[in-house]
Design a protein around this motif. Structure first.
Motif, short mmCIF file in Angstrom:
data_model
loop_
_atom_site.label_atom_id
_atom_site.label_comp_id
_atom_site.label_asym_id
_atom_site.label_seq_id
_atom_site.Cartn_x
_atom_site.Cartn_y
_atom_site.Cartn_z
N THR A 197 23.90 -71.56 42.17
CA THR A 197 24.73 -70.53 41.67
C THR A 197 24.83 -70.33 40.34
O THR A 197 24.80 -69.31 39.61
N ASP A 198 24.96 -71.43 39.40
CA ASP A 198 25.03 -71.69 37.91
C ASP A 198 23.68 -70.92 37.26
O ASP A 198 24.22 -70.08 36.45
N ALA A 199 22.83 -71.60 37.62
CA ALA A 199 21.64 -71.00 37.17
C ALA A 199 21.22 -69.47 37.58
O ALA A 199 20.52 -68.82 36.62
N THR A 200 21.51 -69.22 38.66
CA THR A 200 21.24 -67.76 39.14
C THR A 200 22.15 -66.72 38.30
O THR A 200 21.59 -65.68 37.72
N LEU A 201 23.28 -67.27 37.98
CA LEU A 201 24.11 -66.43 37.10
C LEU A 201 23.83 -66.06 35.90
O LEU A 201 23.82 -64.99 35.29
N ALA A 202 23.28 -67.26 35.23
CA ALA A 202 22.82 -67.29 34.03
C ALA A 202 21.76 -66.52 33.80
O ALA A 202 21.38 -65.98 32.65
N ALA A 203 20.82 -66.36 34.59
CA ALA A 203 19.57 -65.69 34.62
C ALA A 203 19.64 -64.34 34.88
O ALA A 203 18.76 -63.35 34.57
N MET A 204 20.76 -63.66 35.49
CA MET A 204 20.91 -62.38 35.86
C MET A 204 20.63 -61.21 35.00
O MET A 204 20.12 -60.41 34.99
N PRO A 205 21.57 -61.48 33.75
CA PRO A 205 21.39 -60.65 32.69
C PRO A 205 20.14 -60.32 32.46
O PRO A 205 19.65 -59.47 31.89
N GLY A 206 19.37 -61.40 32.30
CA GLY A 206 17.99 -61.27 31.62
C GLY A 206 16.80 -60.65 32.46
O GLY A 206 15.95 -60.03 32.15
N ARG A 207 17.35 -60.48 33.97
CA ARG A 207 16.47 -59.71 34.80
C ARG A 207 17.10 -58.22 34.97
O ARG A 207 16.72 -57.41 35.91
N GLY A 208 18.09 -57.92 34.12
CA GLY A 208 18.72 -56.56 33.98
C GLY A 208 19.93 -56.46 35.03
O GLY A 208 20.41 -55.32 35.20
N ILE A 209 20.42 -57.52 35.59
CA ILE A 209 21.59 -57.45 36.52
C ILE A 209 22.82 -57.79 35.68
O ILE A 209 23.26 -58.88 35.21
N LYS A 210 23.51 -56.51 34.94
CA LYS A 210 24.60 -56.89 34.18
C LYS A 210 26.07 -56.75 34.67
O LYS A 210 27.03 -57.00 34.04
N GLN A 211 26.11 -56.39 35.96
CA GLN A 211 27.24 -56.24 36.60
C GLN A 211 27.29 -57.07 38.01
O GLN A 211 26.25 -56.83 38.80
N VAL A 212 27.98 -58.09 38.48
CA VAL A 212 28.03 -58.78 39.60
C VAL A 212 29.15 -59.00 40.22
O VAL A 212 30.29 -59.12 39.73
N GLN A 213 29.29 -59.01 41.63
CA GLN A 213 30.34 -59.26 42.34
C GLN A 213 29.91 -60.67 42.94
O GLN A 213 28.88 -60.65 43.79
N VAL A 214 31.00 -61.63 43.21
CA VAL A 214 30.57 -62.71 43.52
C VAL A 214 31.55 -63.10 44.85
O VAL A 214 32.83 -62.97 44.61
N VAL A 215 31.11 -63.45 45.90
CA VAL A 215 32.05 -63.73 47.16
C VAL A 215 31.48 -65.17 47.65
O VAL A 215 30.51 -65.52 47.70
N CYS A 216 32.37 -65.93 48.26
CA CYS A 216 32.23 -67.28 48.69
C CYS A 216 32.70 -67.33 50.08
O CYS A 216 33.84 -67.90 50.51
N PRO A 217 31.76 -67.00 51.17
CA PRO A 217 32.11 -67.00 52.50
C PRO A 217 32.38 -68.15 53.20
O PRO A 217 32.59 -68.44 54.40
N GLY A 218 31.90 -69.19 52.57
CA GLY A 218 31.92 -70.70 52.98
C GLY A 218 33.18 -71.07 53.16
O GLY A 218 33.51 -72.06 53.49
N PHE A 219 34.44 -70.50 52.34
CA PHE A 219 35.56 -71.07 52.14
C PHE A 219 36.65 -70.17 52.59
O PHE A 219 36.75 -68.94 52.61
N SER A 220 37.52 -70.96 53.45
CA SER A 220 38.25 -70.34 54.17
C SER A 220 39.70 -69.60 53.27
O SER A 220 40.33 -68.82 53.38
N VAL A 221 39.94 -70.47 52.35
CA VAL A 221 41.08 -70.08 51.53
C VAL A 221 40.42 -70.55 49.84
O VAL A 221 39.41 -71.20 49.82
N ASP A 222 40.98 -70.13 48.97
CA ASP A 222 40.81 -70.34 47.58
C ASP A 222 40.99 -71.64 47.26
O ASP A 222 42.07 -72.16 47.69
N CYS A 223 40.02 -72.39 46.36
CA CYS A 223 40.62 -73.73 45.96
C CYS A 223 39.87 -73.77 44.71
O CYS A 223 39.45 -72.93 44.14
N LEU A 224 39.66 -75.10 44.34
CA LEU A 224 38.81 -75.80 43.13
C LEU A 224 37.53 -74.94 42.98
O LEU A 224 37.17 -74.26 41.80
N GLU A 225 36.96 -74.88 43.96
CA GLU A 225 35.44 -74.47 44.05
C GLU A 225 35.27 -72.96 43.82
O GLU A 225 34.40 -72.62 43.27
N THR A 226 36.25 -72.33 44.26
CA THR A 226 36.25 -70.71 44.08
C THR A 226 37.06 -70.51 42.65
O THR A 226 36.53 -69.61 41.77
#
Length: 271
Positions: A197-226
């Motif tokens: 995830t970290d490398a993917t997000l860091a590379a997105m702007p260079g690929r022309g993706i300047k706006q991103v929405q992130v969702v974490c469907p593996g987590f039932s509730v919000d926690c440290l990782e989200t």
């Protein structure tokens, strides 16, 4: 451990609430809401929540149920996708409790619900609520990672994550190029699921993706990782790399759609 506890303490401090840990607070609210939904439907189900690591402990809650005279127990791990590292560890904890118990109630386990239509719709609904009509913002599904060797050994987690993402994207009507999947929270030096995830997000702007929405469907509730890893650390990483807008979609937490889905899941398994 000498280094990690201090670093983790700083991270937890950044997301702590007046109610304490977000994970503990949201899970307690989920259990209360689920009990209410089941009660309104006329089902006399006792709902108790437990933590795999921490308090309230699984063994203590099972002891309390047995003391209360409960003879049938449905165990629902709040991990939508099954993994030997998560769901199976809950089953292990229940089994360990049973080994020392002189009397064990009837047990049933919910293995996963990664493709449950009501769950898919609940996640899609939470994303849709934060996207304007015609919004072409890229949607990144970020799931917790596991070591690659677990996947090669037969763990179905990776495939179920991909399946969940495809189902949610289809419900939203997103074209394949408008969404992608990545894996977060890598620990240690051995290979973990890719892309990260970290490398993917860091590379997105260079690929022309300047706006991103992130969702974490593996987590039932919000926690440290989200709340800390995604909404703070990775937001900063994306914007620093040239991104213009970063939107984190909160976990389902105590949403009505989520409570209704869990209640329906419990009713099916408790028949």
């Amino acid at each position: 451990l000498r280094v990690r506890p201090a670093k983790s303490a700083l991270k937890y401090a950044a997301i702590w609430t007046p109610q304490g840990s977000p994970l503990a607070a949201w899970t307690a609210k989920q259990a209360k809401l689920l009990a209410g939904y089941l009660g309104q439907a006329g089902h006399a189900v006792v709902v108790r929540h437990a933590m795999r690591y921490g308090q309230p402990a699984i063994a203590d809650e099972l002891d309390a149920l047995r003391t209360a005279g409960v003879t049938r127990v449905l165990v629902l791990p709040l991990y939508p996708q099954y993994s030997g590292t998560t769901s199976a560890s809950v089953f292990d904890a229940v089994a360990a409790w049973g080994q020392r118990a002189r009397w064990v109630p009837e047990l049933r386990f919910v293995q996963d619900y990664w493709a449950d239509p009501a769950w898919v719709e609940a996640v899609a609904q939470s994303i849709r609520a934060r996207r304007a009509a015609g919004d072409d913002t890229h949607l990144l599904f970020s799931f917790h990672g596991i070591p690659t060797r677990y996947f090669r050994a037969g763990d179905p987690y990776y495939c179920q994550c991909q399946g969940s993402a495809r189902a949610i994207a289809a419900r939203l009507g997103l074209a394949p190029e408008r969404w992608s999947v990545a894996f977060q929270s890598r620990v240690g030096r051995e290979p973990w699921l890719e892309p990260a995830t970290d490398a993917t997000l860091a590379a997105m702007p260079g690929r022309g993706i300047k706006q991103v929405q992130v969702v974490c469907p593996g987590f039932s509730v919000d926690c440290l990782e989200t709340l800390e890893e995604i909404e703070i650390e990775n937001r900063e990483r994306f914007l620093h790399a040239g991104g213009e807008r970063f939107d984190y979609v909160p976990a389902l937490n105590e949403s009505a759609a989520h409570a209704a889905q869990l209640a329906a899941l419990v009713r099916r398994h408790a028949q």
